[in-house]
Design a protein around this motif. Structure first.
Motif, PDB file in Angstrom:
ATOM      1  N   ALA A 118       3.646  15.835   3.518  1.00 31.12           N
ATOM      2  CA  ALA A 118       3.294  16.247   2.181  1.00 31.12           C
ATOM      3  C   ALA A 118       3.680  14.631   1.376  1.00 31.12           C
ATOM      4  O   ALA A 118       3.028  14.570   0.355  1.00 31.12           O
ATOM      5  N   ALA A 119       4.730  13.964   1.972  1.00 35.42           N
ATOM      6  CA  ALA A 119       5.034  12.756   1.187  1.00 35.42           C
ATOM      7  C   ALA A 119       3.684  11.614   1.095  1.00 35.42           C
ATOM      8  O   ALA A 119       3.534  11.272   0.065  1.00 35.42           O
ATOM      9  N   SER A 120       2.950  11.524   2.272  1.00 37.14           N
ATOM     10  CA  SER A 120       1.947  10.621   2.174  1.00 37.14           C
ATOM     11  C   SER A 120       0.696  11.147   1.291  1.00 37.14           C
ATOM     12  O   SER A 120      -0.092  10.440   0.719  1.00 37.14           O
ATOM     13  N   THR A 121       0.515  12.630   1.291  1.00 41.31           N
ATOM     14  CA  THR A 121      -0.551  12.997   0.371  1.00 41.31           C
ATOM     15  C   THR A 121      -0.125  12.706  -1.127  1.00 41.31           C
ATOM     16  O   THR A 121      -0.726  12.311  -2.044  1.00 41.31           O
ATOM     17  N   GLU A 122       1.329  12.826  -1.337  1.00 38.96           N
ATOM     18  CA  GLU A 122       1.706  12.391  -2.736  1.00 38.96           C
ATOM     19  C   GLU A 122       1.445  10.912  -3.157  1.00 38.96           C
ATOM     20  O   GLU A 122       1.370  10.553  -4.295  1.00 38.96           O
ATOM     21  N   HIS A 123       1.781   9.930  -2.223  1.00 43.48           N
ATOM     22  CA  HIS A 123       1.795   8.628  -2.478  1.00 43.48           C
ATOM     23  C   HIS A 123       0.672   7.895  -2.078  1.00 43.48           C
ATOM     24  O   HIS A 123       0.478   6.643  -2.579  1.00 43.48           O
ATOM     25  N   PHE A 124      -0.313   8.235  -1.171  1.00 41.68           N
ATOM     26  CA  PHE A 124      -1.300   7.484  -1.012  1.00 41.68           C
ATOM     27  C   PHE A 124      -2.831   8.433  -1.292  1.00 41.68           C
ATOM     28  O   PHE A 124      -2.622   9.672  -0.924  1.00 41.68           O
ATOM     29  N   THR A 175       8.572  -0.582  10.348  1.00 42.33           N
ATOM     30  CA  THR A 175       7.670  -1.929   9.931  1.00 42.33           C
ATOM     31  C   THR A 175       6.522  -1.394   9.116  1.00 42.33           C
ATOM     32  O   THR A 175       5.660  -0.557   9.469  1.00 42.33           O
ATOM     33  N   ILE A 176       6.435  -1.951   7.854  1.00 40.68           N
ATOM     34  CA  ILE A 176       5.210  -1.622   7.242  1.00 40.68           C
ATOM     35  C   ILE A 176       4.247  -2.918   7.093  1.00 40.68           C
ATOM     36  O   ILE A 176       4.767  -4.033   7.145  1.00 40.68           O
ATOM     37  N   LYS A 177       3.000  -2.702   7.357  1.00 37.49           N
ATOM     38  CA  LYS A 177       2.185  -3.748   7.620  1.00 37.49           C
ATOM     39  C   LYS A 177       0.978  -3.635   6.485  1.00 37.49           C
ATOM     40  O   LYS A 177       0.377  -2.462   6.403  1.00 37.49           O
ATOM     41  N   VAL A 178       0.569  -4.650   5.975  1.00 34.69           N
ATOM     42  CA  VAL A 178      -0.676  -4.585   4.945  1.00 34.69           C
ATOM     43  C   VAL A 178      -1.427  -5.832   5.170  1.00 34.69           C
ATOM     44  O   VAL A 178      -1.266  -6.761   5.354  1.00 34.69           O
ATOM     45  N   ASP A 179      -2.657  -5.166   5.247  1.00 34.83           N
ATOM     46  CA  ASP A 179      -3.823  -6.312   5.542  1.00 34.83           C
ATOM     47  C   ASP A 179      -4.994  -6.110   4.713  1.00 34.83           C
ATOM     48  O   ASP A 179      -5.563  -4.841   4.303  1.00 34.83           O
ATOM     49  N   VAL A 180      -5.463  -7.094   3.683  1.00 34.58           N
ATOM     50  CA  VAL A 180      -6.325  -7.066   2.880  1.00 34.58           C
ATOM     51  C   VAL A 180      -7.234  -8.338   3.152  1.00 34.58           C
ATOM     52  O   VAL A 180      -6.883  -9.187   3.061  1.00 34.58           O
ATOM     53  N   HIS A 181      -8.552  -8.032   2.839  1.00 37.04           N
ATOM     54  CA  HIS A 181      -9.548  -8.979   3.156  1.00 37.04           C
ATOM     55  C   HIS A 181     -10.431  -9.048   1.816  1.00 37.04           C
ATOM     56  O   HIS A 181     -11.375  -7.998   1.734  1.00 37.04           O
ATOM     57  N   TYR A 182     -10.682 -10.275   1.146  1.00 37.39           N
ATOM     58  CA  TYR A 182     -11.608 -10.297   0.024  1.00 37.39           C
ATOM     59  C   TYR A 182     -12.687 -11.375   0.610  1.00 37.39           C
ATOM     60  O   TYR A 182     -12.174 -12.519   0.799  1.00 37.39           O
ATOM     61  N   TYR A 183     -13.800 -11.279   0.594  1.00 38.70           N
ATOM     62  CA  TYR A 183     -14.867 -12.083   1.221  1.00 38.70           C
ATOM     63  C   TYR A 183     -16.001 -12.351   0.191  1.00 38.70           C
ATOM     64  O   TYR A 183     -17.004 -12.773   0.967  1.00 38.70           O
ATOM     65  N   GLU A 184     -15.933 -12.254  -1.092  1.00 37.25           N
ATOM     66  CA  GLU A 184     -16.932 -12.665  -1.860  1.00 37.25           C
ATOM     67  C   GLU A 184     -16.948 -14.340  -2.221  1.00 37.25           C
ATOM     68  O   GLU A 184     -16.129 -14.660  -2.502  1.00 37.25           O
ATOM     69  N   SER A 206      15.307  14.610   4.079  1.00 30.50           N
ATOM     70  CA  SER A 206      15.970  13.456   3.827  1.00 30.50           C
ATOM     71  C   SER A 206      15.355  12.099   4.196  1.00 30.50           C
ATOM     72  O   SER A 206      15.253  10.784   3.853  1.00 30.50           O
ATOM     73  N   ILE A 207      15.008  12.225   5.563  1.00 31.97           N
ATOM     74  CA  ILE A 207      14.438  10.918   6.161  1.00 31.97           C
ATOM     75  C   ILE A 207      13.328  10.671   5.816  1.00 31.97           C
ATOM     76  O   ILE A 207      13.062   9.580   5.323  1.00 31.97           O
ATOM     77  N   VAL A 208      12.290  11.703   5.482  1.00 32.40           N
ATOM     78  CA  VAL A 208      11.182  11.159   4.687  1.00 32.40           C
ATOM     79  C   VAL A 208      11.162  10.661   3.206  1.00 32.40           C
ATOM     80  O   VAL A 208      10.605   9.789   2.908  1.00 32.40           O
ATOM     81  N   ARG A 209      11.953  11.286   2.608  1.00 30.60           N
ATOM     82  CA  ARG A 209      12.380  10.890   1.194  1.00 30.60           C
ATOM     83  C   ARG A 209      13.009   9.358   1.290  1.00 30.60           C
ATOM     84  O   ARG A 209      12.525   8.702   0.537  1.00 30.60           O
ATOM     85  N   SER A 210      13.713   8.835   2.222  1.00 33.50           N
ATOM     86  CA  SER A 210      14.320   7.449   2.340  1.00 33.50           C
ATOM     87  C   SER A 210      12.952   6.593   2.597  1.00 33.50           C
ATOM     88  O   SER A 210      12.848   5.409   2.288  1.00 33.50           O
ATOM     89  N   ILE A 211      12.251   7.001   3.606  1.00 31.69           N
ATOM     90  CA  ILE A 211      10.941   6.355   4.068  1.00 31.69           C
ATOM     91  C   ILE A 211      10.072   6.055   2.791  1.00 31.69           C
ATOM     92  O   ILE A 211       9.777   4.977   2.306  1.00 31.69           O
ATOM     93  N   ALA A 212       9.969   7.151   1.919  1.00 29.85           N
ATOM     94  CA  ALA A 212       9.056   6.961   0.751  1.00 29.85           C
ATOM     95  C   ALA A 212       9.535   5.924  -0.179  1.00 29.85           C
ATOM     96  O   ALA A 212       9.013   5.348  -0.891  1.00 29.85           O
ATOM     97  N   ALA A 214      11.546   3.405   0.387  1.00 29.70           N
ATOM     98  CA  ALA A 214      11.404   2.132   0.722  1.00 29.70           C
ATOM     99  C   ALA A 214      10.074   1.656   0.889  1.00 29.70           C
ATOM    100  O   ALA A 214       9.872   0.278   0.467  1.00 29.70           O
ATOM    101  N   GLU A 215       8.983   2.500   1.019  1.00 31.17           N
ATOM    102  CA  GLU A 215       7.604   2.099   0.968  1.00 31.17           C
ATOM    103  C   GLU A 215       7.345   1.764  -0.808  1.00 31.17           C
ATOM    104  O   GLU A 215       6.590   0.825  -1.088  1.00 31.17           O
ATOM    105  N   ASN A 216       7.763   2.719  -1.671  1.00 24.40           N
ATOM    106  CA  ASN A 216       7.430   2.367  -2.914  1.00 24.40           C
ATOM    107  C   ASN A 216       8.362   1.005  -3.520  1.00 24.40           C
ATOM    108  O   ASN A 216       7.513   0.365  -4.130  1.00 24.40           O
ATOM    109  N   ASP A 217       9.380   0.737  -2.771  1.00 28.53           N
ATOM    110  CA  ASP A 217      10.090  -0.572  -3.029  1.00 28.53           C
ATOM    111  C   ASP A 217       9.328  -1.566  -2.781  1.00 28.53           C
ATOM    112  O   ASP A 217       9.291  -2.697  -3.126  1.00 28.53           O
ATOM    113  N   PHE A 218       8.727  -1.573  -1.531  1.00 31.14           N
ATOM    114  CA  PHE A 218       8.000  -2.742  -0.843  1.00 31.14           C
ATOM    115  C   PHE A 218       6.681  -2.871  -1.714  1.00 31.14           C
ATOM    116  O   PHE A 218       6.466  -4.035  -1.767  1.00 31.14           O
ATOM    117  N   GLN A 219       6.050  -2.021  -2.113  1.00 33.73           N
ATOM    118  CA  GLN A 219       4.939  -2.107  -2.995  1.00 33.73           C
ATOM    119  C   GLN A 219       5.025  -2.714  -4.330  1.00 33.73           C
ATOM    120  O   GLN A 219       4.356  -3.385  -4.857  1.00 33.73           O
TER     121      GLN A 219
END
Length: 268
Positions: A118-124, A175-184, A206-212, A214-219
């Protein structure tokens, strides 16, 4: 010095998001003999990048990772309670069989799966999750992958989240990992990660709310970093005006004669 085979395998393992097929095509064109023995590299790539596959007869995507590996090329999905095998080179699943969820944390896995989905559907906009008991059954792994591919605009990106919950100690590390490639007209790649220690108590919601959170803060951290780079470091890399101190008339750039029109001298 690394062997030729190891060097070629490293290209597979480091392929940018959504571009594995392009890398493989280049390898086949340049070193076709070595391309036949890259199965271990494909396996490592798929497990580390949380490659998603669709089970035979199903429209739902499931993850491939070390956490749901059964060995011998087979993996399992806790939601459908199905095991399957995968061709790592083609990223196709087959051989689906029933695989009941057997874990002392089975109820916790189910409740976390529901809350995390449910959280992933809301945030991604689009994502795939997996919740699995670890092989030792001492912890529960929560995994998420969100891919965004835009090859027509010359960029692709991937977000991966990994969390390990120890129910005995109520600890949650991730651990959150973000990988973006721009190649123009070149290659720019951003690969970053953040390690987290969160509260693993008070139930699945409660666990999932804390994850959400933390991920919003990282974004938000990433957004601030990009703004700082754009207005600071990146801006400092560009000349505000050409050497002539006059703005370039870009609509006429095709007609300029280098050295005369731009530099003020005579062309040769």
């Amino acid at each position: 010095m690394a062997s030729k085979q190891a060097t070629i395998a490293s290209f597979v393992e480091a392929a940018p998001p959504g571009e594995l097929s392009n890398v493989v095509a280049d390898i086949k064109a340049l070193a076709s003999s070595e391309a036949q023995s890259l199965e271990p590299a494909f396996k490592k790539y798929n497990e580390e990048q949380y490659t998603t596959v669709k089970l035979p007869g199903s429209a739902e995507a499931v993850l491939v990772s070390e956490y749901n590996s059964l060995g011998n090329g087979r993996y399992f999905d806790a939601v459908s309670q199905t095991s399957f095998e995968i061709d790592h080179a083609s990223q196709k699943a087959s051989g689906a069989q029933q695989h009941p969820l057997e874990s002392s944390h089975a109820d916790l896995v189910r409740s976390l799966q529901k809350a995390f989905a449910a959280a992933s559907t809301e945030h991604f906009p689009s994502s795939t999750i997996g919740v699995f008991p670890t092989s030792s059954d001492s912890a529960v792994a929560l995994l998420l992958v969100a891919n965004k591919y835009s090859p027509q605009n010359f960029w692709n990106g991937r977000w991966r989240s990994t969390y390990l919950l120890d129910p005995a100690s109520n600890t949650l590390s991730g651990t959150i990992k973000v990988d973006v490639h721009y190649y123009e007209d070149g290659n720019v790649r951003m690969s970053t990660q953040k390690k987290l220690e969160l509260n693993g108590s008070s139930g699945a919601e409660s666990i999932v709310r804390s994850i959400a959170k933390a991920e919003n803060d990282f974004q938000a951290e990433l957004n601030r970093a990009f703004t700082t780079l754009s207005e600071g470091s990146f801006k400092g890399l560009r000349r505000q005006l050409p050497v002539t101190r006059q703005r370039v008339e870009w609509e006429k750039i095709g007609g300029y004669r280098l050295g005369q029109d731009i530099g003020g001298g005579r062309s040769k």
